[in-house]
Structure formats: structure tokens, C-alpha cells
Design a protein around this motif. Structure first.
Motif, mmCIF file in Angstrom:
data_model
loop_
_atom_site.group_PDB
_atom_site.id
_atom_site.type_symbol
_atom_site.label_atom_id
_atom_site.label_comp_id
_atom_site.label_asym_id
_atom_site.label_seq_id
_atom_site.Cartn_x
_atom_site.Cartn_y
_atom_site.Cartn_z
ATOM 1 N N THR A 315 27.914 28.213 25.174
ATOM 2 C CA THR A 315 26.793 27.451 26.026
ATOM 3 C C THR A 315 27.004 27.462 27.325
ATOM 4 N N CYS A 316 27.833 28.699 27.930
ATOM 5 C CA CYS A 316 27.882 28.781 29.291
ATOM 6 C C CYS A 316 28.502 30.282 29.367
ATOM 7 N N GLY A 317 28.322 30.745 30.524
ATOM 8 C CA GLY A 317 28.935 32.030 30.896
ATOM 9 C C GLY A 317 29.350 32.233 32.387
ATOM 10 N N PRO A 318 29.499 33.508 32.878
ATOM 11 C CA PRO A 318 30.097 33.695 34.288
ATOM 12 C C PRO A 318 28.870 32.940 35.269
ATOM 13 N N THR A 319 29.368 32.637 36.287
ATOM 14 C CA THR A 319 28.421 32.095 37.539
ATOM 15 C C THR A 319 28.935 32.806 38.632
ATOM 16 N N GLU A 320 28.174 32.354 39.667
ATOM 17 C CA GLU A 320 28.310 32.877 41.171
ATOM 18 C C GLU A 320 29.721 32.467 41.493
ATOM 19 N N PHE A 321 30.144 31.349 41.327
ATOM 20 C CA PHE A 321 31.290 30.584 41.286
ATOM 21 C C PHE A 321 32.437 31.346 40.617
ATOM 22 N N SER A 322 31.994 31.484 39.279
ATOM 23 C CA SER A 322 33.342 32.083 38.508
ATOM 24 C C SER A 322 33.606 33.507 38.784
ATOM 25 N N LYS A 323 32.509 34.305 39.246
ATOM 26 C CA LYS A 323 32.694 35.625 39.896
ATOM 27 C C LYS A 323 33.329 35.539 41.074
ATOM 28 N N PHE A 324 33.424 34.680 41.960
ATOM 29 C CA PHE A 324 34.106 34.509 43.162
ATOM 30 C C PHE A 324 35.558 34.389 42.905
ATOM 31 N N PHE A 325 35.906 33.661 41.932
ATOM 32 C CA PHE A 325 37.327 33.589 41.382
ATOM 33 C C PHE A 325 37.898 34.704 40.785
ATOM 34 N N LYS A 326 37.044 35.391 40.006
ATOM 35 C CA LYS A 326 37.302 36.504 38.874
ATOM 36 C C LYS A 326 37.542 37.657 39.869
ATOM 37 N N SER A 327 36.712 37.875 40.945
ATOM 38 C CA SER A 327 37.049 39.093 41.577
ATOM 39 C C SER A 327 38.114 39.073 42.560
ATOM 40 N N ARG A 328 38.874 37.870 42.753
ATOM 41 C CA ARG A 328 40.006 37.943 43.579
ATOM 42 C C ARG A 328 41.087 37.736 42.623
ATOM 43 N N CYS A 329 41.055 37.019 41.541
ATOM 44 C CA CYS A 329 42.029 36.867 40.414
ATOM 45 C C CYS A 329 41.833 37.396 39.257
ATOM 46 N N SER A 330 41.865 38.400 38.990
ATOM 47 C CA SER A 330 41.278 39.176 37.599
ATOM 48 C C SER A 330 42.009 38.885 36.468
ATOM 49 N N ASP A 331 43.337 38.370 36.727
ATOM 50 C CA ASP A 331 44.281 38.063 35.520
ATOM 51 C C ASP A 331 43.745 36.583 35.152
ATOM 52 N N ALA A 332 43.072 36.000 35.866
ATOM 53 C CA ALA A 332 42.977 34.219 35.802
ATOM 54 C C ALA A 332 41.698 33.754 35.036
ATOM 55 N N TYR A 333 41.702 32.871 34.216
ATOM 56 C CA TYR A 333 40.605 31.971 33.799
ATOM 57 C C TYR A 333 39.751 31.686 35.064
ATOM 58 N N SER A 334 38.551 32.085 34.911
ATOM 59 C CA SER A 334 37.793 31.785 36.262
ATOM 60 C C SER A 334 36.500 30.646 35.635
ATOM 61 N N TYR A 335 36.529 30.555 34.421
ATOM 62 C CA TYR A 335 35.811 29.331 33.761
ATOM 63 C C TYR A 335 36.026 28.900 32.311
ATOM 64 N N PRO A 336 35.810 27.909 31.834
ATOM 65 C CA PRO A 336 36.490 27.491 30.554
ATOM 66 C C PRO A 336 36.397 28.392 29.294
ATOM 67 N N GLN A 337 35.470 29.134 29.276
ATOM 68 C CA GLN A 337 35.308 30.139 28.097
ATOM 69 C C GLN A 337 35.447 31.535 28.408
ATOM 70 N N ASP A 338 36.561 31.757 29.405
ATOM 71 C CA ASP A 338 36.638 33.291 30.035
ATOM 72 C C ASP A 338 38.008 33.649 29.357
ATOM 73 N N ASP A 339 37.777 33.548 27.766
ATOM 74 C CA ASP A 339 38.930 33.707 27.184
ATOM 75 C C ASP A 339 39.289 35.038 27.046
ATOM 76 N N PRO A 340 38.325 36.101 26.711
ATOM 77 C CA PRO A 340 38.639 37.670 26.385
ATOM 78 C C PRO A 340 39.430 38.252 27.425
ATOM 79 N N SER A 341 39.149 38.018 28.807
ATOM 80 C CA SER A 341 39.711 38.638 29.778
ATOM 81 C C SER A 341 40.979 38.068 30.382
ATOM 82 N N SER A 342 41.355 36.903 29.861
ATOM 83 C CA SER A 342 42.324 35.897 30.733
ATOM 84 C C SER A 342 43.526 35.431 29.664
#
Length: 376
Positions: A315-342
Motif C-alpha cells: 500500500t506504499c512505496g518510495p517517496t521523496e523523503f525515502s529517496k533522500f535517505f536511500k541515496s545517502r545510505c543505500s544499505d539501510a531501510y528507507s521506509y517500512p517496506q523497503d525489504d528487497p534492498s535492505s
């Protein structure tokens, strides 16, 4: 006062009474667990819910002493007779009474004093499944969602452990200290109730835990009950429960909610890798997320499904804020359903280290700065 005026007042009062009490509620019951849950409701019966399935239950106005719960590890025959390891209700699929502890409860009473619905999550019958109990319509600004998502089964005190769940101490010891059978004020918090309350602050932890555990919504509100909601603050539940026994005896690890370093230190290090989050996120934090000493996740700030994924998987996906976190910490969860890359795995038996302010960055003034690639 004239008889006509008395008649009009009587009609008004009767109409007000009718419309105050005529709105029932619809409960949408959803299973987000990676396993089958046999949902149960009193009133309402019961239904098998595989992962992702829902059941809508319409409940009349004025219903009280009602509850919804989940049953696990059930086997029923074609006639609906069988048994469940937790939450069993007399060996039938369509429950006609309450379940056998341990079971996590969503309790409610509709259109009560002041035309308010009263609702709560209760651990007075113990815990078997993490749960969300939330308003979905009506005056949502006047009431709030309730959660109990901690790994209580995994952390259960040994005295309370039960197959498939964690008992409340009243079930085990059957004394007034835990059951409050001698009347109001005859009992209070105990070491066991504090165990539950510290992990599920919204929930009843003992029978007289009313002040911090009962909530209201205006009559006519609809609700959802979610088994295994997406809000779990640590590992997804299936990962926590399967840490040493599932997925081929693999450890599952990730990192969230901070800027640190998680790394395997022994075992099959060639089969897994270190994780890093060392960017200057505090210094670069978007204005909407800034907090004293840190940078909030948008779920903490906005509390909507767009950022919190509270309405279930997908029911949710990447947002402008989650992309802020992901672009700086690519290993980390950036939102609750960011499982595949995290989410990452190591062979069972591996040891780990977690380092705050790891050597991969330096501090300049008050800001941590990543070293350039040539300096690593």
C-alpha cells in the motif's frame, strides 16, 4: 407547556435517541502475517484468512463486550470442527464464544455513554499475534490507531511461555495479585504486567489497567483489525520468529533508525557483508524532518499510510523523503517496506559488531563527513 409542545419535544427526543444509537460499525479484518490466521469474532463467528486476505464484519449499534482475535495452527474438517493451538473457541471454526488463552484481543463496545465507541487492545488473555486496531472512517481526528507489534512471543518470560504464545500471569497463577478478582483497587502493576506494558504501551497489561488502555471514537466510526501490521519497529515479525530456525539456518540482519555500522565478525564472512550508514544526514536533513539532535523519518512526522505503510503490504512505496535517505545510505531501510534492498543474511552462528561513528567517516566541526574514495 401545551400538549402539542410536549408532543414535539417527545418526538425530538425519540428521534435523537434513534439516530444516536442506530449507527453500527464495519470491521475490516486483515491478515498480513506470512502464515494463515483463523480470525475469530464474538459476535461474528470465524473465518480462515491466508496472507493478504480480509474479512468484513458488520456489527449492530449498541453491541458491547465484543472482541476480535486470531487463532493459529488450526486444523478443521469439512464441517468446521477441529482445534487451534492458540485462541481455540470450543473446537469450531465459527466461534460462538470466547477463545482460550493465550490470544491477543481487539475489544470494543459500540454507541455507549455519550454515543461513544470504546475500544482497546488487551493482553489480559496473553499474546499470540501482533495486532493493529484502528479507526478507518468517521472522526478519525478524534481517535487514534492502537498497536501491539513487539516480539512478545520471542521475549516471553519463561514462567509465561505457552505453545504458540505468551500467557498473561493471571492464566498461570490465578491469584488476585494478577487477576484482580477481589474488586477494583485490590491489585496493581506487577513485574509481568510491566513486561507487557513496556512493549505494548497501548494495550491492557492487567485487568485494572484502564486509565492508559481504553480509548474512544464517536459512534458510527468503522474500524480495521490487522494481524501482523507493517509497523513493527525492528525486524519484520517473520524474520524475528525465524531468526535461527528458518531460511536454511540463516541469520537475517538489517539496519534502520540510525547512522551506524553493522558487520559480521566471525563465521561465514565471505558469504555476507558489512552494512554502513555514515552520511551527514543530520546536516542535510530536510526541513520538515529536522529534530533536535537528529533527523526524523517522515512516518514519525506525518503519520500517514504514504510514509508508514500501515494499511498493509503493497500500500506504499518510495517517496521523496525515502529517496533522500536511500541515496545517502543505500544499505539501510528507507521506509517500512523497503525489504528487497535492505535485508541481508549470514549463516547461522555468525557473530557481529555494531559501531557508532565508524572509521569510514571523519568529523569536521560538528558534522560527520564521508571520506573521499581515495582515502578509504
Amino acid at each position: 407547556m401545551s400538549n402539542f409542545n410536549i408532543f414535539l419535544i417527545s418526538i425530538f427526543l425519540l428521534s435523537a435517541l434513534f439516530f444516536t444509537s442506530s449507527d453500527g460499525a464495519t470491521f475490516t479484518i486483515r491478515n498480513n502475517c506470512p502464515y494463515t490466521v483463523w480470525a475469530a469474532a464474538s459476535p461474528g463467528g470465524g473465518r480462515r484468512l491466508d496472507k493478504g486476505q480480509t474479512w468484513e464484519l458488520n456489527v449492530p449499534a449498541g453491541t458491547s463486550m465484543a472482541r476480535i482475535w486470531g487463532r493459529t495452527n488450526c486444523n478443521f474438517d469439512g464441517s468446521g470442527k477441529g482445534h487451534c493451538q492458540t485462541g481455540d473457541c470450543g473446537g469450531i471454526l465459527a466461534c460462538q464464544g470466547w477463545g482460550v488463552p493465550p490470544n491477543t484481543l481487539a475489544e470494543y463496545a459500540l454507541n455507549q455513554f455519550g454515543n461513544l465507541d470504546f475500544y482497546d487492545i488487551s493482553l489480559v488473555d496473553g499474546f499470540n499475534i501482533p495486532i493493529e486496531f484502528s479507526p478507518t472512517s468517521g472522526a478519525k481526528d478524534k481517535c487514534r490507531p492502537l498497536f501491539c507489534t513487539a516480539d512478545i512471543n520471542g521475549q516471553c518470560p519463561k514462567e509465561l511461555k505457552a505453545p504458540g504464545g505468551c500467557n498473561n500471569p493471571c492464566t498461570v497463577f490465578k491469584t488476585n495479585k494478577y487477576c484482580c478478582t477481589e474488586g477494583y483497587g485490590s491489585c496493581g502493576p506487577t513485574e509481568f504486567s510491566k513486561f507487557f506494558k513496556s512493549r505494548c504501551s497501548d494495550a491492557y497489561s492487567y485487568p485494572q489497567d484502564d486509565p492508559s488502555s481504553t480509548f474512544t471514537c464517536p459512534g458510527g466510526t468503522n474500524y480495521r483489525v490487522v494481524f501482523c501490521p507493517a509497523r513493527s519497529p525492528h525486524f519484520p515479525l517473520e524474520m524475528a520468529l525465524c531468526r535461527r530456525t528458518c531460511n536454511g539456518n540463516k541469520d537475517i540482519f538489517d539496519h534502520k533508525h540510525g547512522f551506524n555500522y553493522a558487520s559480521p565478525t566471525s563465521g561465514g564472512k565471505d558469504k555476507c557483508r558489512p552494512l554502513l550508514c555514515t552520511a551527514d544526514i543530520n546536516g542535510q536533513c530536510p526541513n520538515q524532518l529536522k529534530a533536535p539532535g537528529g533527523c526524523n523519518n517522515p512516518c514519525t512526522v506525518f503519520k500517514t499510510n504514504e510514509y508508514c505503510c500501515t494499511e498493509g503490504y503493497g500500500t506504499c512505496g518510495p517517496t521523496e523523503f525515502s529517496k533522500f535517505f536511500k541515496s545517502r545510505c543505500s544499505d539501510a531501510y528507507s521506509y517500512p517496506q523497503d525489504d528487497p534492498s535492505s535485508t541481508f543474511t549470514c549463516p547461522g552462528g555468525t557473530s557481529y559488531r555494531v559501531v557508532f561513528c565508524p572509521a569510514r567517516y571523519i568529523r569536521f566541526g560538528s558534522f560527520p563527513l564521508e571520506l573521499s574514495s581515495r582515502d578509504r
